[in-house]
Design an enzyme around this catalytic site. Structure first.
Site, short mmCIF file in Angstrom:
data_model
loop_
_atom_site.label_atom_id
_atom_site.label_comp_id
_atom_site.label_asym_id
_atom_site.label_seq_id
_atom_site.Cartn_x
_atom_site.Cartn_y
_atom_site.Cartn_z
N GLU A 164 1.31 8.29 -4.75
CA GLU A 164 0.53 8.33 -5.99
C GLU A 164 -0.97 8.17 -5.77
O GLU A 164 -1.58 7.17 -6.20
CB GLU A 164 1.05 7.27 -6.97
N GLU A 355 10.63 8.85 -7.52
CA GLU A 355 10.65 7.69 -8.41
C GLU A 355 10.98 8.16 -9.81
O GLU A 355 10.44 9.16 -10.29
CB GLU A 355 9.30 6.96 -8.46
#
Ligand code: IFM
Length: 450
Positions: A164, A355
């Site tokens: 991320e 995720e």
């Protein structure tokens, strides 16, 4: 098809700082998250990752729980300052030994370790030398990647470089909500972002050069998804555009990171919008960043909905009354259909959902159980969408529930519980939630019982 394809990977995930604890143990160096947590008021419950889930000492118990659940793969991250306490230079053997034990412990139980190299615990010693704003950060990271690949790629096939970048750059360096807590100018943030992309590219080169087997390598960006609320082609096109267009001066887009990594150039609309703030891009940088990748990993939790208004224009659907998690994130399972579909169409790589999950107010009930039907419904709905995407031709390779354990949820501390397994942070007692048993049954059925 009711099942996911043969070889589909059913996994779960966590990251070093969020679960390990032992922040000063076994030779680990300081990270920017330790530094951030020491400043009063930055983490909402005043907590830190000093102990977290004590996974440093309890990893075997956690592996056993995963084994009982029939998990195929566990996505862990390595703490850079546990390996290089000062970020570069002297290696901490105790850190390497620790991850050796985890990798071997997982394999002994038939669980495939998937390693993320960087999940935000940047060494403070390197932050003091300018952090990601220093162009040398790309080489620091590549050296670290080289060592970890050298030590573990005999047993670990699947790897991610950066987790991320939108968050550690945007929240960490632009809005100061995350470590290291900076509010840089946008120009500097883009320069730091460019160095992080270079770090990715150099790391992939170093990994391929040092691999003991053919590796599958990707990055794990946030998957930002806009989706249509009907099958109207105008709406689908608008959702696709909204998923990829860059419209704001911030770090939260898919394409600013994935286009250079996979397509070899920054997106035109971003270059135009960010014109006054562009980083220094040296000759050869884009070639370094643009390394062949084996999968598109995406962390997708929620999406933005579009509807048509009376004039036939695509506008945001406010989703009045839609379900929300305790993170205040909309429950929009369609994001796991349209996100993988759009990303697959644009980048052409197998999709791994690295995720997906939800935070909830879970507690141990008087009967000793942790009942979390909301999480079961959340995952079921998302997996049904993902399965539909696969049935419609998207190459979907795996799904990792975030997270195996309740853990340190960054600036929210321990107030947000994402785990399939409840953790009592006073006693460190683990209690698998009802969702853990349900996920086990889903895995056993190959997704058939959804
Ligand atoms: O806990 C985080 C994780 O570290 C990165 N992705 C989102 C999760 C939930 O906020």
């Amino acid at each position: 098809m009711q099942k996911f394809k043969d070889g589909f990977v059913w996994g779960t995930a966590a990251s070093s700082y969020q679960i390990e604890g032992g922040a000063k143990d076994q030779g680990r160096g300081d990270s920017v998250w330790d530094m951030f947590c020491r400043q009063p008021g930055l983490v909402s419950d005043g907590s830190d990752g000093m102990t977290a889930c004590d996974h440093l000492n309890r990893y075997q118990e956690d592996i056993d729980i995963m084994s009982d659940m029939g998990i195929h793969a566990y996505r862990l991250s390595v703490a850079w300052p546990r390996i290089f306490p000062a970020g570069t230079g002297k290696i901490n053997q105790q850190g390497l030994d620790y991850y050796d034990r985890i990798v071997d412990g997982l394999l002994a139980k038939g669980i495939d370790p998937w390693i993320t190299l960087f999940h935000w615990d940047f060494p403070t010693a390197l932050y003091d030398q300018g952090g990601w704003l220093n162009r040398d950060s790309a080489d620091w990271f590549a050296d670290y990647a080289e060592l970890i690949t050298d030590k573990f790629s005999d047993r670990v096939k699947n790897w991610f470089t950066l987790n991320e970048p939108q968050c550690f750059l945007g929240l960490g360096h632009h809005s100061a909500e995350h470590a290291p807590g900076l509010k840089m100018t946008f120009e500097k943030v883009l320069q730091a972002s460019h160095h992080a992309l270079l770090a990715h590219g150099k790391a992939v080169q170093a990994m391929r050069a040092n691999a003991k087997q053919t590796l599958n390598i990707g990055a794990a960006p946030v998957g930002l998804v806009s989706y249509p609320t009907s099958d109207d082609p105008r709406l689908i096109e608008a959702a696709r555009a909204a998923t990829f267009d860059i419209k704001r001066l911030d770090c939260f887009s898919n394409t600013w990171y994935a286009d250079p990594m996979i397509l070899g150039s920054y997106p035109e609309d971003g270059l135009a919008l960010f014109e006054q703030f562009l980083p220094e891009i040296r000759t050869g940088d884009m070639e370094i960043i643009n390394q062949p990748l084996d999968m598109y990993a995406a962390n997708i939790y929620s999406g933005g909905a579009l509807k048509l208004n009376d004039k036939g224009e695509a506008v945001a659907d406010d989703l009045i009354g839609v379900g929300r998690t305790t993170m205040d994130w909309n429950v929009t399972p369609e994001c796991l259909y349209w996100g993988p579909k759009f990303l697959y169409e644009r980048y052409g790589l197998p999709i791994v959902v690295t995720e997906n999950g939800m935070a909830n107010c879970d507690w141990v009930h008087t009967n000793g159980q942790v009942e979390d039907p909301g999480r079961i419904d959340y995952v079921r709905r998302h997996l049904l969408n993902l399965r539909q995407a696969a049935n419609d031709g998207v190459d979907v390779a795996g799904y990792f529930y975030w997270s195996i354990l309740d853990n340190f949820e960054w600036a929210f501390g321990y107030q947000q519980r994402f785990g399939l397994v409840h953790v009592d942070f006073e006693t460190q007692k683990r209690t698998p939630k009802s969702s853990a048993y349900w996920y086990r049954d889903v895995i056993n059925s190959g997704g058939d019982i959804l």
